[in-house]
Enzyme design. Structure first.
Site, short mmCIF file in Angstrom:
data_model
loop_
_atom_site.label_atom_id
_atom_site.label_comp_id
_atom_site.label_asym_id
_atom_site.label_seq_id
_atom_site.Cartn_x
_atom_site.Cartn_y
_atom_site.Cartn_z
N GLY A 166 0.80 -1.21 0.00
CA GLY A 166 0.00 0.00 0.00
C GLY A 166 0.84 1.27 0.00
N THR A 167 1.91 1.27 0.76
CA THR A 167 2.74 2.48 0.82
C THR A 167 3.29 2.80 -0.56
OG1 THR A 167 3.31 1.99 3.12
CG2 THR A 167 4.79 3.47 1.92
N SER A 215 -3.08 -3.81 -0.75
CA SER A 215 -1.96 -4.47 -0.09
C SER A 215 -2.41 -5.85 0.36
CB SER A 215 -1.58 -3.62 1.13
OG SER A 215 -0.52 -4.21 1.83
N ASN A 220 -8.75 3.39 7.83
CA ASN A 220 -8.12 2.34 8.63
C ASN A 220 -8.51 2.40 10.10
OD1 ASN A 220 -6.48 4.62 7.72
ND2 ASN A 220 -5.00 3.98 9.25
N CYS A 253 -0.27 1.59 12.31
CA CYS A 253 0.86 2.01 11.48
C CYS A 253 1.66 3.10 12.18
CB CYS A 253 0.38 2.50 10.12
SG CYS A 253 -0.27 1.19 9.11
N GLN A 287 -7.66 -0.64 2.91
CA GLN A 287 -8.56 -1.16 3.96
C GLN A 287 -9.92 -1.55 3.42
OE1 GLN A 287 -7.73 -2.00 6.91
NE2 GLN A 287 -5.80 -0.94 7.27
C1 LIG Z 1 -5.30 2.95 4.47
C2 LIG Z 1 -3.91 2.43 4.37
N1 LIG Z 1 -3.14 2.77 3.33
C3 LIG Z 1 -1.89 2.33 3.19
C4 LIG Z 1 -1.31 1.50 4.13
C5 LIG Z 1 0.09 1.00 3.92
O1 LIG Z 1 0.07 -0.30 3.41
P1 LIG Z 1 1.35 -1.26 3.51
O2 LIG Z 1 1.42 -1.73 4.91
O3 LIG Z 1 1.06 -2.36 2.55
O4 LIG Z 1 2.53 -0.45 3.08
C6 LIG Z 1 -2.06 1.11 5.26
C7 LIG Z 1 -1.46 0.29 6.32
O5 LIG Z 1 -1.94 0.25 7.43
C8 LIG Z 1 -3.39 1.58 5.36
O6 LIG Z 1 -4.16 1.25 6.42
#
Ligand SMILES: Cc1ncc(COP(=O)(O)O)c(C=O)c1O
Length: 400
Positions: free
Chosen positions: A71-72, A195, A147, A336, A175
């Site tokens: 996701g990042t 993700s 999230n 996170c 999410q």
């Molecule tokens: C809404 C949202 N976007 C992005 C991410 C980041 O995803 P990743 O952990 O795969 O980098 C998260 C992780 O908690 C998330 O909740």
């Protein structure tokens, strides 16, 4: 001691089917998907099949699926890959930091971002997005499900605004994936990030929908992988894993699993709300600041697995620890940002005061949750809350 994991929005375990699907790709089918020999071809076939599954998951063409690290990376790619100096971006103040910090970084290069605030319910009002559009607006980035609160955003309406005004639209669906059906054609977005580890797949693998013709500059260069959109030797086992997780997620949406999950979450929520001095974050409170789509006491649509509850007169961190000692894993604010003592930026943006934001907990259920798990949590939470309130300086009124 019985342990109940209620932090699915932080991460989820692999389902056994996902583990089994991935297993051969670490050992006997270890080939590089770019190699022309048999070993390579075996890996290539697996990647191609996984891409077909993800195309089904998104409702897009195979060529519009890009595998990445999660996701990042997807969120960063939308912002770094699409925006140029002088452009304007619109996002919301309740996004994940992968969007917020990326928007912060591009500000250094003359890219301004408007952060639209949510309603007290946690919903983004699409007309606020429309109002923020300027001639130089190039990108709107809004999440599908939050999230922390699980609130599902009106992405179809925002998609129509983006289409009418000729602005690119990215959705962080990290999410939402597996909890609500995703249909990129119906939504009309250009980019969408997911993700695997949030939907019972492995960590470190994600996928992005990139609508054909969207002029994205790749974040990583150095090879022709993923149609030159994301260089780097394919994580074949991970790719097989995310596709299996997506396939199982599609079944769960069809076979009533997600519906049942919402009922179980509602039972948990109703049980906790029996305690005095508690409430759900995201319900429109009487006299809540600002206008709202919803009337007093109404709830916005939420991801089936999530509830975010405030507990008056105690510290959320203390309750997280007390519950952990009793075998219940939950999170205060977003996992996170664990370690951060600042109150949740999401809850603050919804208009909660600092103390109430600090005294809020997120319960996010796995789709494999059982009624016995809920029984256990409903036994443990009241005792922990009463104990902490008896000790708490917040309860005694000694904290400001
Ligand atoms: C809404 C949202 N976007 C992005 C991410 C980041 O995803 P990743 O952990 O795969 O980098 C998260 C992780 O908690 C998330 O909740």
């Amino acid at each position: 001691m019985r342990r109940v994991y209620m932090d699915a929005n932080a991460t989820t375990p692999l389902l056994p089917e996902v583990m089994e699907a991935m297993r051969p790709y670490w050992m006997e089918h270890f080939g590089n998907a770019s190699s022309i020999h048999q070993h390579g071809q075996k890996a290539r076939t697996a990647v191609d099949r996984a891409r077909e599954t993800m195309a089904q998951f998104f409702n897009c063409h195979d060529a519009e699926v890009v595998f990445n690290s999660g996701g990042t990376e997807g969120d960063n790619t939308a912002i770094f890959g699409l925006l140029h100096p002088g452009d304007h971006c619109i996002t919301t103040s309740i996004e994940h930091s992968a969007v917020l910090q990326a928007a912060g970084r591009v500000a250094r290069y003359g890219i301004e971002t408007t952060f639209v605030a949510p309603q007290p319910s946690g919903l983004i009002d699409p007309t606020d997005i429309l109002r923020a559009i300027r001639p130089e607006t190039r990108l709107i980035s809004v999440m599908l499900a939050n999230n922390e609160t699980g609130v599902i955003q009106p992405v179809e309406e925002i998609g129509r605004i983006a289409a009418d005004t000729g602005v690119f639209f990215h959705i962080d669906a990290v999410q939402g994936a597996g909890k609500v059906e995703i249909d990129v054609r119906r939504i009309g977005c250009h980019l969408l990030s997911i993700s695997a580890h949030k939907m019972h797949g492995p960590k470190g693998i994600g996928a992005m929908f990139v609508r054909r013709g969207t002029p994205i500059e790749p974040l990583l260069v150095g090879g022709s992988h993923e149609r030159r959109q994301r260089a780097g030797t394919e994580n074949v086992a991970g790719i097989v894993g995310i596709a299996k997780a997506a396939e199982l997620a599609m079944h769960s949406l069809d076979d009533g699993t997600i519906y049942r999950l919402a009922q179980i979450r509602d039972r948990l929520e109703a049980g906790i709300l029996q305690l005095p001095g508690t409430g759900v974050n995201g319900v429109v409170a009487p006299g809540a600041p600002g206008p709202s789509h919803l009337g007093t006491g109404e709830r916005p649509p939420r991801a089936a697995n999530t509830t975010n509850i405030w507990f008056d007169s105690l510290e959320g961190e203390a309750l997280v620890i007390a519950l952990d000692l009793k075998g219940v894993s939950v999170s205060g604010g977003s996992a996170c940002h664990s370690g951060a003592t600042e109150p949740s930026h999401v809850l603050m943006a919804m208009g909660l005061d600092k103390n109430r934001a600090r005294a809020s907990l997120r319960f996010s259920l796995l789709k494999t949750v059982t009624d016995a798990d809920i029984d256990h949590v409903l036994q443990v939470v009241p005792a922990a809350v009463e104990h902490l309130r008896a000790l708490s300086p917040v309860a005694a009124g000694t904290l400001g």
